[in-house]
Structures are given as structure tokens and as C-alpha cells.
Design a protein around this motif. Structure first.
Motif, PDB file in Angstrom:
ATOM      1  N   PRO A  17       0.820  -1.224   0.000  1.00  0.00           N
ATOM      2  CA  PRO A  17       0.000   0.000   0.000  1.00  0.00           C
ATOM      3  C   PRO A  17       0.848   1.267   0.000  1.00  0.00           C
ATOM      4  O   PRO A  17       0.513   2.245  -0.671  1.00  0.00           O
ATOM      5  N   LEU A  18       1.955   1.249   0.726  1.00  0.00           N
ATOM      6  CA  LEU A  18       2.856   2.413   0.750  1.00  0.00           C
ATOM      7  C   LEU A  18       3.479   2.642  -0.618  1.00  0.00           C
ATOM      8  O   LEU A  18       3.554   3.771  -1.104  1.00  0.00           O
ATOM      9  N   ARG A  28       2.270   1.817  -3.531  1.00  0.00           N
ATOM     10  CA  ARG A  28       1.241   2.370  -4.433  1.00  0.00           C
ATOM     11  C   ARG A  28       1.018   3.856  -4.176  1.00  0.00           C
ATOM     12  O   ARG A  28       0.889   4.647  -5.118  1.00  0.00           O
ATOM     13  N   ARG A  29       0.950   4.251  -2.898  1.00  0.00           N
ATOM     14  CA  ARG A  29       0.722   5.657  -2.563  1.00  0.00           C
ATOM     15  C   ARG A  29       1.910   6.513  -3.034  1.00  0.00           C
ATOM     16  O   ARG A  29       1.727   7.584  -3.595  1.00  0.00           O
ATOM     17  N   GLU A  31       1.687   7.109  -6.647  1.00  0.00           N
ATOM     18  CA  GLU A  31       0.679   8.130  -6.947  1.00  0.00           C
ATOM     19  C   GLU A  31       1.256   9.533  -6.762  1.00  0.00           C
ATOM     20  O   GLU A  31       0.866  10.468  -7.455  1.00  0.00           O
ATOM     21  N   TRP A  32       2.173   9.681  -5.815  1.00  0.00           N
ATOM     22  CA  TRP A  32       2.799  10.975  -5.544  1.00  0.00           C
ATOM     23  C   TRP A  32       3.985  11.253  -6.447  1.00  0.00           C
ATOM     24  O   TRP A  32       4.666  12.263  -6.309  1.00  0.00           O
TER      25      TRP A  32
END
Length: 127
Positions: free
Chosen positions: A46-47, A49-50, A53-54
Motif C-alpha cells: 500500500p505504501l 502504491r501511494r 501516486e505521488w
């Protein structure tokens, strides 16, 4: 906007050379050129992926990584920066829980001219 790419270290016993498939790169439209190496005792997907996104590149590694593995990963990432379209001067280490201890050891042992290539530009230790 975040200016670092992130490499996630989950620690691993046998270090393997960095390949493009192991680095999770952000989409071209949001790519910042930065990179971060993360060590975490839990799943970092999850980290990663985030961070993508950034606009930050991320590399997830197993939770058994050592300080030597972290230093080699920084060196390898810098050596492959052009091929991965990353900045060799924007490499960060991010450690959670036991991973923070690994990252602290990696930074503490990065002394001298030879070790300059394995010294990150930014470090975040989170317990």
C-alpha cells in the motif's frame, strides 16, 4: 510535491541486484525522479502504491534486510539511475519499526569516500 523516489526495504537475507522489474515506478505524468528505500516488518505494497501516486519510485524488499543490503541498494540505485530515469542525488531511506534500526545502522556505517555512493540524501526513521 514529493521530490524523492522511494525504495522499500522489507529486508532480505540474500541481496540480489536491482532490476527494473523490482522498482515500482510512477506514471510518466507524475514522475518526480526521486527514490526512497523502505524497510518495514509489514507488507509495504500500500505504501509503494501511494508513493507511486505521488510521483515517487519505490522498491519493496523483504523484512530481513541488513544495513549492508541497504547500502548496496543505494549504490545500485544510483548506478542504475539513468536507466530508471531517477535522480542519483535524490535517494532516501525510510525505515519502520525494526527497519528503522536497519536504516540507522546503514547510515551510521556509511563513512569515507568509498562509502559516499552508499550514503542516502535523506533518511526517515519511524518507530
Amino acid at each position: 510535491m514529493c521530490r524523492f523516489a522511494i525504495v522499500v526495504f522489507l529486508a532480505w537475507a540474500n541481496f540480489t541486484a536491482l532490476t527494473a522489474a523490482e522498482v515500482s515506478l510512477p506514471a510518466a505524468g507524475v514522475h518526480t525522479g526521486g527514490s526512497v528505500i523502505v524497510v518495514s516488518p509489514v507488507d509495504a505494497t500500500p505504501l509503494v502504491r501511494r508513493l507511486n501516486e505521488w510521483g515517487v519510485a519505490a522498491w519493496a524488499l523483504p523484512a530481513t534486510a541488513t544495513a549492508a543490503d541497504a547500502r548496496r541498494a543505494v549504490q545500485e540505485l544510483r548506478a542504475r539511475a539513468a536507466a530508471l530515469k531517477l535522480s542519483p542525488t535524490r535517494v532516501a531511506l525510510l525505515g519502520f519499526a525494526g527497519g528503522a534500526d536497519v536504516m540507522a545502522d546503514a547510515v551510521d556505517q556509511s563513512h569515507g569516500e568509498v562509502a559516499a555512493a552508499s550514503r542516502p540524501d535523506f533518511v526517515a526513521l519511524i518507530w
